[in-house]
Write a protein that holds these residues in place. Structure first.
Motif, PDB file in Angstrom:
ATOM      1  N   GLY A   1       0.870  -1.180  -0.074  1.00  9.55           N
ATOM      2  CA  GLY A   1       0.125   0.230   0.098  1.00  9.55           C
ATOM      3  C   GLY A   1       0.821   1.350   0.162  1.00  9.55           C
ATOM      4  N   TRP A   2       0.438   2.313   0.607  1.00  5.40           N
ATOM      5  CA  TRP A   2       0.961   3.456   0.435  1.00  5.40           C
ATOM      6  C   TRP A   2       2.075   3.426   1.772  1.00  5.40           C
ATOM      7  CZ3 TRP A   2      -0.115   6.705  -3.146  1.00  5.40           C
ATOM      8  CH2 TRP A   2      -1.242   6.821  -3.787  1.00  5.40           C
ATOM      9  N   LEU A   3       3.242   3.934   1.297  1.00  4.90           N
ATOM     10  CA  LEU A   3       4.589   3.799   1.991  1.00  4.90           C
ATOM     11  C   LEU A   3       4.878   5.146   2.606  1.00  4.90           C
ATOM     12  CD1 LEU A   3       7.027   1.300   0.099  1.00  4.90           C
ATOM     13  CD2 LEU A   3       5.157   0.938   1.865  1.00  4.90           C
ATOM     14  N   GLY A   4       5.127   5.452   3.550  1.00  2.00           N
ATOM     15  CA  GLY A   4       5.810   6.656   4.611  1.00  2.00           C
ATOM     16  C   GLY A   4       7.057   6.945   4.428  1.00  2.00           C
ATOM     17  N   ALA A   5       7.480   8.101   4.823  1.00  5.58           N
ATOM     18  CA  ALA A   5       8.970   8.489   4.618  1.00  5.58           C
ATOM     19  C   ALA A   5       9.787   7.510   5.479  1.00  5.58           C
ATOM     20  CB  ALA A   5       9.209   9.909   5.030  1.00  5.58           C
ATOM     21  N   ASP A   6       9.440   7.095   6.304  1.00  2.39           N
ATOM     22  CA  ASP A   6      10.247   6.287   7.215  1.00  2.39           C
ATOM     23  C   ASP A   6      10.341   4.829   6.773  1.00  2.39           C
ATOM     24  OD1 ASP A   6      10.434   8.348   8.892  1.00  2.39           O
ATOM     25  OD2 ASP A   6       8.781   7.822  10.251  1.00  2.39           O
ATOM     26  N   ASN A   7       9.956   4.320   5.695  1.00  3.85           N
ATOM     27  CA  ASN A   7       9.974   3.137   5.348  1.00  3.85           C
ATOM     28  C   ASN A   7      11.310   2.881   4.462  1.00  3.85           C
ATOM     29  OD1 ASN A   7       9.260   1.044   2.995  1.00  3.85           O
ATOM     30  ND2 ASN A   7       8.000   0.499   4.651  1.00  3.85           N
ATOM     31  N   SER A   8      11.838   1.798   4.753  1.00  5.42           N
ATOM     32  CA  SER A   8      13.205   1.435   3.969  1.00  5.42           C
ATOM     33  C   SER A   8      12.869   1.486   2.423  1.00  5.42           C
ATOM     34  CB  SER A   8      13.894   0.136   4.722  1.00  5.42           C
ATOM     35  OG  SER A   8      12.820  -0.997   4.319  1.00  5.42           O
ATOM     36  N   ILE A   9      11.999   0.842   2.045  1.00  6.90           N
ATOM     37  CA  ILE A   9      11.661   0.857   0.491  1.00  6.90           C
ATOM     38  C   ILE A   9      11.445   2.175   0.014  1.00  6.90           C
ATOM     39  CG2 ILE A   9      10.247  -0.243  -1.291  1.00  6.90           C
ATOM     40  CD1 ILE A   9       9.328  -2.586   0.623  1.00  6.90           C
ATOM     41  N   TYR A  10      10.776   3.125   0.802  1.00  2.00           N
ATOM     42  CA  TYR A  10      10.621   4.330   0.312  1.00  2.00           C
ATOM     43  C   TYR A  10      11.954   5.048   0.304  1.00  2.00           C
ATOM     44  CZ  TYR A  10       8.715   9.278   0.363  1.00  2.00           C
ATOM     45  OH  TYR A  10       8.302  10.404  -0.117  1.00  2.00           O
ATOM     46  N   GLN A  11      12.666   4.947   1.318  1.00  2.88           N
ATOM     47  CA  GLN A  11      14.230   5.551   1.086  1.00  2.88           C
ATOM     48  C   GLN A  11      14.891   5.245  -0.162  1.00  2.88           C
ATOM     49  OE1 GLN A  11      15.030   7.957   3.117  1.00  2.88           O
ATOM     50  NE2 GLN A  11      13.133   7.909   4.409  1.00  2.88           N
ATOM     51  N   SER A  12      14.882   3.852  -0.465  1.00  2.00           N
ATOM     52  CA  SER A  12      15.771   3.402  -1.324  1.00  2.00           C
ATOM     53  C   SER A  12      15.284   3.822  -2.438  1.00  2.00           C
ATOM     54  CB  SER A  12      15.603   1.602  -1.258  1.00  2.00           C
ATOM     55  OG  SER A  12      16.381   1.234  -2.544  1.00  2.00           O
ATOM     56  N   LEU A  13      14.156   3.751  -2.951  1.00  2.00           N
ATOM     57  CA  LEU A  13      13.432   4.443  -4.344  1.00  2.00           C
ATOM     58  C   LEU A  13      13.568   5.932  -4.079  1.00  2.00           C
ATOM     59  CD1 LEU A  13      10.169   2.130  -4.685  1.00  2.00           C
ATOM     60  CD2 LEU A  13      12.629   1.633  -5.572  1.00  2.00           C
ATOM     61  N   LYS A  14      13.569   6.355  -3.058  1.00  2.00           N
ATOM     62  CA  LYS A  14      13.463   7.947  -2.989  1.00  2.00           C
ATOM     63  C   LYS A  14      14.944   8.375  -3.556  1.00  2.00           C
ATOM     64  CE  LYS A  14      13.317  11.886  -0.053  1.00  2.00           C
ATOM     65  NZ  LYS A  14      14.726  12.142  -0.133  1.00  2.00           N
ATOM     66  N   THR A  15      15.942   7.518  -3.230  1.00  2.00           N
ATOM     67  CA  THR A  15      17.214   7.865  -3.770  1.00  2.00           C
ATOM     68  C   THR A  15      17.586   7.734  -5.251  1.00  2.00           C
ATOM     69  OG1 THR A  15      18.283   7.134  -1.777  1.00  2.00           O
ATOM     70  CG2 THR A  15      19.599   7.176  -3.452  1.00  2.00           C
ATOM     71  N   ARG A  16      16.801   6.499  -5.629  1.00  2.00           N
ATOM     72  CA  ARG A  16      16.591   6.320  -7.181  1.00  2.00           C
ATOM     73  C   ARG A  16      16.005   7.353  -7.857  1.00  2.00           C
ATOM     74  NH1 ARG A  16      15.380  -0.013  -6.659  1.00  2.00           N
ATOM     75  NH2 ARG A  16      15.146   0.045  -8.939  1.00  2.00           N
ATOM     76  N   PHE A  17      14.960   7.558  -7.441  1.00  2.00           N
ATOM     77  CA  PHE A  17      13.919   8.806  -8.166  1.00  2.00           C
ATOM     78  C   PHE A  17      14.542   9.867  -8.301  1.00  2.00           C
ATOM     79  CE2 PHE A  17      10.596  11.814  -8.137  1.00  2.00           C
ATOM     80  CZ  PHE A  17       9.650  11.289  -8.959  1.00  2.00           C
ATOM     81  N   GLU A  18      15.248  10.489  -6.789  1.00  7.53           N
ATOM     82  CA  GLU A  18      15.899  11.739  -7.185  1.00  7.53           C
ATOM     83  C   GLU A  18      17.071  11.894  -7.844  1.00  7.53           C
ATOM     84  OE1 GLU A  18      16.000  12.924  -3.045  1.00  7.53           O
ATOM     85  OE2 GLU A  18      13.641  13.400  -2.984  1.00  7.53           O
ATOM     86  N   LYS A  19      17.636  10.606  -8.160  1.00  8.62           N
ATOM     87  CA  LYS A  19      18.983  10.783  -8.780  1.00  8.62           C
ATOM     88  C   LYS A  19      18.829  11.122 -10.421  1.00  8.62           C
ATOM     89  CE  LYS A  19      22.853   7.734  -9.988  1.00  8.62           C
ATOM     90  NZ  LYS A  19      23.349   6.207  -9.862  1.00  8.62           N
ATOM     91  N   SER A  20      19.571  12.220 -10.801  1.00  2.00           N
ATOM     92  CA  SER A  20      19.443  12.594 -12.360  1.00  2.00           C
ATOM     93  C   SER A  20      20.065  11.562 -13.091  1.00  2.00           C
ATOM     94  CB  SER A  20      19.766  13.893 -12.161  1.00  2.00           C
ATOM     95  OG  SER A  20      19.034  14.758 -11.428  1.00  2.00           O
ATOM     96  N   PRO A  21      19.281  10.945 -14.026  1.00  3.70           N
ATOM     97  CA  PRO A  21      20.055  10.010 -15.043  1.00  3.70           C
ATOM     98  C   PRO A  21      20.985  10.634 -16.120  1.00  3.70           C
ATOM     99  CG  PRO A  21      17.632  10.357 -15.530  1.00  3.70           C
ATOM    100  CD  PRO A  21      18.184  11.167 -14.248  1.00  3.70           C
ATOM    101  N   GLY A  22      21.844   9.766 -16.566  1.00  7.86           N
ATOM    102  CA  GLY A  22      22.760  10.411 -17.378  1.00  7.86           C
ATOM    103  C   GLY A  22      22.198  10.565 -18.924  1.00  7.86           C
ATOM    104  N   GLU A  23      22.938  10.935 -19.709  1.00  8.70           N
ATOM    105  CA  GLU A  23      22.328  11.116 -21.099  1.00  8.70           C
ATOM    106  C   GLU A  23      21.983   9.672 -21.719  1.00  8.70           C
ATOM    107  OE1 GLU A  23      24.772  13.575 -23.424  1.00  8.70           O
ATOM    108  OE2 GLU A  23      24.227  15.344 -22.048  1.00  8.70           O
ATOM    109  N   GLU A  24      22.970   8.807 -21.359  1.00 10.16           N
ATOM    110  CA  GLU A  24      22.657   7.440 -22.046  1.00 10.16           C
ATOM    111  C   GLU A  24      21.424   6.738 -21.653  1.00 10.16           C
ATOM    112  OE1 GLU A  24      25.033   8.326 -20.041  1.00 10.16           O
ATOM    113  OE2 GLU A  24      25.142   7.169 -18.247  1.00 10.16           O
ATOM    114  N   ALA A  25      21.026   7.236 -20.249  1.00  7.04           N
ATOM    115  CA  ALA A  25      19.832   6.549 -19.740  1.00  7.04           C
ATOM    116  C   ALA A  25      18.564   7.553 -19.812  1.00  7.04           C
ATOM    117  CB  ALA A  25      19.986   6.388 -18.372  1.00  7.04           C
ATOM    118  N   GLU A  26      18.622   8.484 -20.621  1.00  8.63           N
ATOM    119  CA  GLU A  26      17.496   9.384 -20.765  1.00  8.63           C
ATOM    120  C   GLU A  26      16.456   8.388 -21.787  1.00  8.63           C
ATOM    121  OE1 GLU A  26      15.710  12.818 -19.275  1.00  8.63           O
ATOM    122  OE2 GLU A  26      17.809  12.100 -18.926  1.00  8.63           O
TER     123      GLU A  26
END
Length: 554
Positions: free
Chosen positions: A140-165
């Motif tokens: 369901g909905w995950l909060g900011a303290d959840n470990s999955i949320y923290q992991s995907l938050k890092t990947r979400f906020e990471k700016s991809p390179g041009e090759e991965a655009e």
């Protein structure tokens, strides 16, 4: 591969809603042109080529293109159209996100689907991203303290390179779909409310879908990735971000979410505490309260005598001149008789001296007679004081003499204390460190544990100029008139309508109204004197700051 998935099914009758239509690639008998035409853009070109072909042509490529266009149209109508239309019918983004995850989970059973969205800055000002909400198909909905949320938050906020655009890419075994709304459509919507320069500075909405296959295989997920059109992702993102954030308060929440953070929470809490601490309130000065009698009279023994009879006891009402007690006068009467005899003898000696011409002897006898007469007058006056009467109208508040009958009394010894009826007052013991904040007529609130249901109010009438020691503490004594029964039992509504003068009372109102009969002389309670207006925290920091200033010389 799961046989129930619409992607893996070979039965044309499985084309129902939800997931319909089989999708066959490579080994299913469809040429490479068919696979290319399975996307909407390729299907449109295939359909145009079929229309331009001469009638009756049997070119195998045209037949394949016709089949490809038909299949792509069926795929969009059966698979993607319900997904997009369901999102468009959702009331807010939360419902739309749940619908998106549910549909993807129906297409890919046993897979884990996670959908997160947020925003990112425009390309002109950077590509930083920020995750706002995250939905997991299993949790369901995950909060900011959840470990999955923290992991995907890092990947979400990471700016991809041009090759991965790219909108569709792989991260290890996980399929990642980027949902970016149509920029041209968004600019058209923004043009109605903001300028182009303002719109370029706004954070752009952005979403990502993570699909994790089962542990054993990801063949089904690879086939799904091969058939996802990038145009569908753009349309899905545009429809999703056109939904309100969350009901009527969603837009307010979206604005708050831009600056809301843990630092913001701490700052708001600190600011709230400071605001509460600086609220101006009346400085409350604690004091001890004791009920005392106003203008009380003490009755003392008029002569040295023995207590013979006691007519009253504490609590009895008396009137002026009423007998209170009687003293034993027998010794005085005996002394009076002896003095009368001496007076008679002195008178006789004076007469004999005058008759025989003994002037000096007659004068001595006369002086003795005058002295005895003065002693007789004194004893007579003492005999008249054997019955002690009440000096005022009132009530006996102290002195139980029934257990002291026959006890010798000394002149000036206090026997009884009488207080006028209804004339009670409260004596306040104010600490010397607080006396500078107490003024005459200052409001006072106090109560007595013996009468806990009543909260009394009054005003300071006088303050002693010098301090005294009470219970090993140096205090100043302040007097307040006793509140009337009407003021003591009045409701909050009556207090608010009568004003401060009726709430705390004055000396004139006290004199004209009866007092609470439950109050007794000697009752002790607690009182609070309302001083000047100060910040709420000032009470707690005043003395420490004064001591620190004294130490540092400030």
């Amino acid at each position: 591969m799961n046989p129930t998935s619409p992607i893996a099914s070979d039965d044309p009758r499985a084309v129902t809603d939800p997931p319909l239509a089989p999708f066959v690639y490579g080994d299913g008998g469809v040429s490479e042109n068919v696979k290319a035409g399975s996307r909407p853009a390729d299907a449109a070109r295939a359909a145009q080529a079929v229309r331009k072909s001469p009638a009756g042509a049997k070119d195998p490529d045209l037949v394949a293109l016709r089949a490809s266009a038909s299949m792509a149209s069926r795929q969009f109508a059966i698979l993607w159209h319900p997904l997009i239309s369901g999102m468009a019918a959702s009331q807010d983004r939360e419902n739309a996100a749940q619908w998106l995850v549910t549909r993807l989970l129906e297409m890919l059973p046993d897979h884990t689907v996670r959908f997160g969205w947020g925003d990112r800055e425009d390309a002109k000002s950077g590509r930083s991203r920020r995750l706002v909400r995250l939905l997991d198909s299993r949790l369901g909905w995950l909060g900011a303290d959840n470990s999955i949320y923290q992991s995907l938050k890092t990947r979400f906020e990471k700016s991809p390179g041009e090759e991965a655009e790219t909108a569709i890419r792989w991260e290890s075994a996980n399929l990642v779909l980027e949902l970016t709304p149509d920029a041209s459509r968004e600019k058209m919507d923004d043009a109605a409310s903001v300028s182009e320069s303002d719109a370029s500075k706004r954070a752009q909405p952005f979403g990502m879908v993570w699909i994790r296959p089962p542990q054993e295989t990801n063949d089904e997920l690879q086939q799904f990735a091969a058939m996802v059109p990038s145009e569908v992702l753009t349309t899905t993102a545009t429809v999703f971000f056109s939904r309100p954030v969350s009901g009527k308060l969603g837009r307010v929440a979206s604005i708050l979410a831009r600056w809301w953070s843990r630092r913001g929470i701490v700052g708001i809490v600190v600011l709230s505490v400071l605001m509460l601490a600086c609220i101006p309130v009346a400085y409350r000065i604690p004091a001890s309260a004791t009920v005392t009698a106003m203008n009380a009279r003490r009755v003392a023994a008029p002569i040295d005598a023995t207590l013979l009879v006691a007519h009253v006891q504490p609590g009895d009402h008396v009137t002026k001149g009423m007998p209170l007690l009687e003293l034993d006068g027998r010794p005085l009467r005996i002394e009076l008789e002896a003095i009368n005899a001496e007076i008679a003898e002195a008178t006789k000696d004076e007469d004999i001296g005058l008759a025989h011409g003994q002037i000096a002897q007659a004068q001595l006898a006369g002086l003795k007679r005058k002295s005895l007469l003065r002693r007789r007058d004194l004893i007579s006056r003492r005999l008249n004081q054997l019955v002690v009467a009440s000096p005022i109208d009132g009530v006996v508040i102290q002195g139980d003499l029934h257990h002291s009958l026959g006890t010798p009394l000394e002149m000036g010894q206090t026997l009884l204390e009488i207080a006028p009826t209804g004339s009670l007052e409260i004596e306040l013991e104010i600490p010397e460190v607080e006396i500078g904040f107490v003024d005459t007529h200052a409001p006072v609130e106090f109560y007595f544990p013996a009468i806990g249901r009543v909260a009394y109010r009054s005003r300071v009438s006088s303050i002693w100029p010098s301090a005294t020691i009470r219970d090993d503490e140096n205090v100043f004594i302040a007097k307040t008139p006793m509140p009337t029964t009407e003021e003591a039992s009045g409701s909050d509504h009556e207090a608010s309508t009568e004003g401060n003068s009726a709430l705390y009372g004055t000396e004139s109102s006290v004199a004209s109204t009866s007092f609470d009969s439950n109050l007794r002389v000697g009752m002790r309670g607690e009182a609070v004197v309302l001083g000047p207006t100060r910040p709420w925290v000032w009470k707690w920091v005043r003395i420490p700051l004064r001591k620190i200033g004294w130490v540092i010389g400030w």
